[in-house]
Design a protein around this motif. Structure first.
Motif: not given
Lengths: 349, 349
Positions: A60-61, A63-64, A106, A122-123, B11, B56-61, B63-64, B69-70, B99, B104
């Motif tokens: 995650g970090a 990726a961010l 994924l 978008a995420s 984004m 759309h929320p940023n998944a990496g952020a 998760a961090l 991580a969902n 889902r 995911d």
DNA sequence: CGCCGGTCTCGAAGCGCTTCGACAACCTGT
DNA sequence: ACAGGTTGTCGAAGCGCTTCGAGACCGGCG
């Protein structure tokens, strides 16, 4: 509280590694990414610490900060009537190849539809997308065009501008089958295709195979009929029976339907036709199916593995900002096995 | 630079939403997560902004910051001799169910091995793991135990302590088949199982089915032989021929091998045995296969979909810190179709 | 009237990583 | 001996989000 407990954060971070190795955090990062020169001694020390601590970068970090997730999406038609073995081979190839490029995969089902794609993209969950089972007028295609993530399609939609597509050259596949049969002297041939519903869904590959078959036959000026084919044993039997009744001289058969292929081979003898003595059969299917059949089928293979590998390779190139060809058609190869033979002499005219 | 370009960062971030709605970033976050009370008016305003901007929320952020991580990992034996349709059904169920829980699915191949699992887990890419095709002495099992992420196994290893496992109760499945045949008067029965190689690999389900079959037969004091079965047409034919020669009175057959089932049905008539008149056949396979067969097979279904759903549901419960049962055995259900009948009268003694 | 307890919102401090600019230390060649 | 270029390392500023503590506001109680 039976046993569900989770140990609290033994997660090793890059900071731990830096401290352990006596260097700055950024140095560790550069050792890992190779984006700046690091002296051999420092690198060794850092690598040793990484191993000693069992460090794995936090995805995650990473990726961010880097704006790269190192994950690609694979969109599969998990419920449709697609042929599973091919699909599986394909998925395997995608995952394996992606791993070689240090990416993960994924899994997304096609029934998430365009919105699912938009969400995934978008995420920033994935850097790019590989889609299978593209239809001629696929609703996801316009979306992909103005999505900010690169994508690669397996199959060709009607309007493929600005997209990257990979597939077996089904037109050539259909053509090759005809050429093979013609070379053996067959003048009265038929194509058994996918179930009717597949044609109605406007699935490109079915249409293109038929076109290759029909047009090539025309060019040779021979009798050729193309018809859909159901996948049940009884369906196949009926269709074959009807076909042979209408065309008693039929001596060559092209089958582009994996599920039906075994039924066809089983049915023909029951209808008094020995393969390949009375009728030659050539299939468009994975090698595996062709080899296992009895008699072993002459076939044009569907190189699922190549397709998957190619798709990922193309996507990776796009991710690195390189231009890639819009269309990649994999050349079909015919393997002659035991199910085709020269037309029996002294039958007609 | 032909066309590969990517639009620079359109984004939308949570900051944009906050500004657009005239609230603090944290307020937007709370609207999204519901973890604090937000007045109805504010919430509406925020939601409107989210929609207006297409946020759309940023998944990496996410998760961090949240340490979640969902995403769950699905580890599939993508290359083994597992039966594809079941595997597919299963994967579909996992993805769909995940889902529904707003997660995911990351697709991992079994051949990444323990190290792959460690990497996936340690990088915090996934919150939990679902594994298929567990072997009796699976090398990944010890690892899972002290991994910091919860996992659910499909299938049972020899030593299942501290794990969460789900599967069809194959022992019962084997037993039910015997009971069904016995109830119809059969006293001389056989089990055709998986290919020999599967037994050698110590795959649990194959052994347990055989145990259920054998022990139940013993309890009834009837003649029962169990043997592996290859999947090629010719292999099946040979084995059946041998079997019938050695046991001419055989009147009941249990087939636990999806790939072979069609071949068995095709071969028996060739060996002079009509189904179900001369011999009853009951299969352990997905309903789909059983229904499509001719004659339709009495079968114990493998509820791939249920298993997948259950596995994910259990994993989610674990992720929320709730305790879950260590073993979940799904009860097999027998569906009687056209392939079994009472033993023919006036044959023996 | 002043104070308490809710309810709702805000600001700021990270989460673990990448990346940029700076800088020290070392080479060259003259 | 010194300008000018490498080479190797560091510190700090984010990336976009969650979460915690605190504050603003309100009404009702003693």
């Amino acid at each position: 509280m039976a046993e569900g407990g989770a140990k609290r954060a033994d997660m090793v971070t890059i900071t731990d590694v830096a401290r352990h190795a006596g260097v700055a955090v950024s140095t560790v990062s550069y050792v890992l990414s190779g984006k700046r020169a690091i002296s051999a001694t420092t690198r060794q020390r850092v690598l040793a610490s990484i191993r000693a601590l069992g460090y794995h970068p936090n995805a995650g970090a990473r990726a961010l900060a880097s704006r790269r997730a190192n994950v690609i999406a694979l969109v599969l038609p998990l419920r449709s009537g697609m042929h599973l073995p091919v699909l599986m081979q394909f998925a395997t190839a995608v995952v394996t190849t992606a791993r070689q490029f240090d990416h993960d995969v994924l899994l997304v089902t096609a029934d998430e539809g365009p919105d699912g794609l938009r969400r995934i993209a978008a995420s920033a969950m994935v850097d790019g997308i590989v889609l299978m089972d593209i239809e001629m007028h696929d609703p996801r295609v316009p979306l992909l065009r103005d999505l900010e993530r690169p994508s690669v399609l397996i199959g060709f939609p009607a309007e493929a501008a600005n997209l990257t597509c990979v597939d077996l050259d089904f037109y050539r596949a259909g053509a090759i089958c005809v050429e093979h049969l013609v070379a053996l002297g067959h003048r009265d041939i038929a194509l058994l295709g996918a179930p009717a519903v597949v044609y109605e869904r406007d699935t490109g590959f079915a249409h293109r195979t038929r076109a290759g078959f029909t047009e090539t036959a025309e060019r040779y000026g021979i009798d050729a009929i193309a018809q859909p084919c159901e996948e049940s044993f009884d369906g196949v039997r009926q269709e074959l029976a009807g076909l042979l009744e209408r065309h008693p001289n039929l001596s060559g058969l092209v089958v582009h339907n994996e599920a039906a292929v075994a039924h066809v081979l089983a049915t023909l003898p029951l209808l008094g036709r020995q393969v390949p003595h009375d009728i030659s059969v050539v299939a468009i299917c994975p090698d595996e199916v062709a080899e296992r059949a009895s008699p072993a089928l002459s076939s044009v293979l569907i190189p699922a593995e190549d397709v998957g590998r190619q798709a990922v390779a193309l996507l990776m190139r796009k991710l690195e900002g390189h231009p890639v060809p819009a269309a990649t058609l994999l050349d079909p190869r015919l393997t002659v096995r035991a199910s085709t033979a020269a037309v029996a002499t002294a039958v007609s005219s």
